[in-house]
Scaffold this active site. Structure first.
Site, PDB file in Angstrom:
ATOM      1  CG  HIS A 141      -0.430   0.262   2.518  1.00 40.96           C
ATOM      2  ND1 HIS A 141      -0.108  -0.734   3.404  1.00 40.96           N
ATOM      3  CD2 HIS A 141      -0.130   1.427   3.154  1.00 40.96           C
ATOM      4  CE1 HIS A 141       0.341  -0.215   4.521  1.00 40.96           C
ATOM      5  NE2 HIS A 141       0.353   1.105   4.394  1.00 40.96           N
ATOM      6  CG  ASP A 162       0.142  -4.035   2.901  1.00 42.30           C
ATOM      7  OD1 ASP A 162       0.210  -3.417   1.813  1.00 42.30           O
ATOM      8  OD2 ASP A 162       0.215  -3.466   4.012  1.00 42.30           O
ATOM      9  N   GLY A 172       3.225   6.261   8.400  1.00 43.67           N
ATOM     10  CA  GLY A 172       4.594   6.500   7.957  1.00 43.67           C
ATOM     11  C   GLY A 172       5.524   5.375   8.344  1.00 43.67           C
ATOM     12  CG  ASN A 173       6.281   3.671  12.201  1.00 44.30           C
ATOM     13  OD1 ASN A 173       5.686   4.500  12.895  1.00 44.30           O
ATOM     14  ND2 ASN A 173       7.565   3.392  12.364  1.00 44.30           N
ATOM     15  CB  SER A 174       3.205   1.718   5.988  1.00 46.50           C
ATOM     16  OG  SER A 174       1.937   1.604   6.555  1.00 46.50           O
TER      17      SER A 174
END
Length: 283
Positions: free
Chosen positions: A127, A157, A227-229
Site C-alpha cells: 500500500h 501487503d 509512515g511506519n508502513s
C-alpha cells in the site's frame, strides 16, 4: 468514534483519492482505509510509553531486560532502514507548461522500507507503493536515491523495490524463528515523515487473523504510526521479525496496538518476487 484499522502511511497527495477497503473482524466489519493529505487526522499528543517494571518486579525479571537499553542494537540496524516516497506521473497545468504536456512525477505516498541485500533490494508494503513504478528513498545519512518497484503482493501487503545505490548498502536479515509473546522488539521507520524514528515494546500476541488473506499478524505494543508502513520490527539479535503494516486506533494515532506481517510470511513472498514473480499460496 468507532475504533478502526488504519494503514500506517503518513499521507497521500491531495489529488490522489484514498481507496477504502473493509476488514472483517470478530466484532463485525471494520473500516480499513488510507488517509488523504487534506483529511483531518487526529494525532496523539504523546506516544504510548513503554512502562518498565517497578524495582520490586524488576528483581524477578531483570535478566529479561536489556541491560544498557537498545542503543547498540539501533546503531547496528538503523543504517539499513530507509524512508520511501512513491512517485507517479500526475497531470497538472504546471507540468504541461514545464514538461511540454508530459506528466510530472509527484509523490503519492510515503512510508518506510529496509534493505535485505548489499545490492539494494528492499522490502516495504504494497500500500506504500501501490500505483507507483518509481520510488525515491532517503537513507539514514541523508543520501537520496531512485528505485524501481520490482513486484507487489496486495494479498499480503508486501512489495519489493530495487534501489540504484552506487555502493553496497547496509542490510539486515529476516529472523529464522518465530517471536514469542513477551519478547522485546524495536521498530524503526518514518512516522509522520520523521525519518529513522525508533520505538520499543514487546510482542503482545501472535497469529492475529485480521482478514481472509491467510496472514497471522504479530501484534506489538511498540508505538507505530502513519509512515511506519513497510518499516521493520527487530528482535534483540537485530533480525527482522515483522514488517509494520497496520494499527488499531480510535483516532488515527498509536494506542499501542500495531500489527506486523511475520518474517516467515515475508521471506516466502519476497523470495518469489526475486525469483521471477511466482508466489505460492496455501490460501
Amino acid at each position: 468514534m468507532e475504533p478502526h484499522y488504519d494503514y500506517t502511511e503518513p499521507r497521500r497527495a491531495r489529488r490522489i483519492s484514498a481507496r477504502p477497503g473493509v476488514l472483517a473482524a470478530a466484532a463485525g466489519a471494520i473500516a480499513l482505509a488510507s488517509f488523504a493529505a487534506g483529511a483531518a487526522i487526529d494525532r496523539p499528543t504523546a506516544s504510548a510509553a513503554l512502562s518498565l517494571p517497578t524495582p520490586a518486579v524488576a528483581s524477578r525479571v531483570g535478566a529479561a531486560l536489556p541491560g544498557t537499553g537498545f542503543a547498540d542494537l539501533v546503531d547496528r540496524v538503523r543504517p539499513a532502514v530507509i524512508s520511501v516516497q512513491a512517485m507517479a506521473q500526475v497531470p497538472s497545468p504546471v507540468a504541461n507548461r514545464l514538461f511540454r504536456n508530459r506528466q510530472a512525477p509527484v509523490s503519492i505516498a510515503e512510508g518506510s522500507a529496509f534493505f535485505i541485500s548489499a545490492d539494494g533490494y528492499a522490502v516495504t508494503n504494497h500500500h506504500v507503493v501501490d500505483g507507483a513504478r518509481v520510488v525515491q528513498v532517503t537513507t539514514e545519512d541523508g543520501a537520496v536515491y531512485r528505485g524501481d518497484v520490482i513486484g507487489t503482493d496486495p494479498a499480503t501487503d508486501l512489495a519489493l523495490i530495487k534501489v540504484d545505490a552506487p555502493d553496497p548498502v547496509a542490510h539486515v536479515a529476516f529472523a529464522d524463528g518465530e517471536p514469542r509473546v513477551g519478547d522485546w522488539v524495536v521498530a524503526v521507520g518514518s512516522p509522520f515523515g520523521l525519518g529513522h524514528t525508533v520505538t520499543a515494546g514487546i510482542v503482545s500476541a501472535v497469529d492475529r487473523e485480521l482478514g481472509r488473506n491467510g496472514v497471522g499478524y504479530i501484534q506489538i505494543d511498540a508505538p507505530i504510526n502513519q509512515g511506519n508502513s513497510g518499516g521493520p520490527t527487530f528482535d534483540l539479535a537485530g533480525n527482522v521479525v515483522g514488517i509494520n503494516s497496520m494499527i488499531f486506533s480510535p483516532n488515527g494515532g498509536s494506542v499501542g496496538v500495531g500489527f506486523d506481517i511475520p518474517a516467515s510470511t515475508a521471506k516466502d513472498v519476497i523470495a518469489g518476487m526475486m525469483g521471477g514473480g511466482l508466489i505460492d499460496r496455501l490460501f
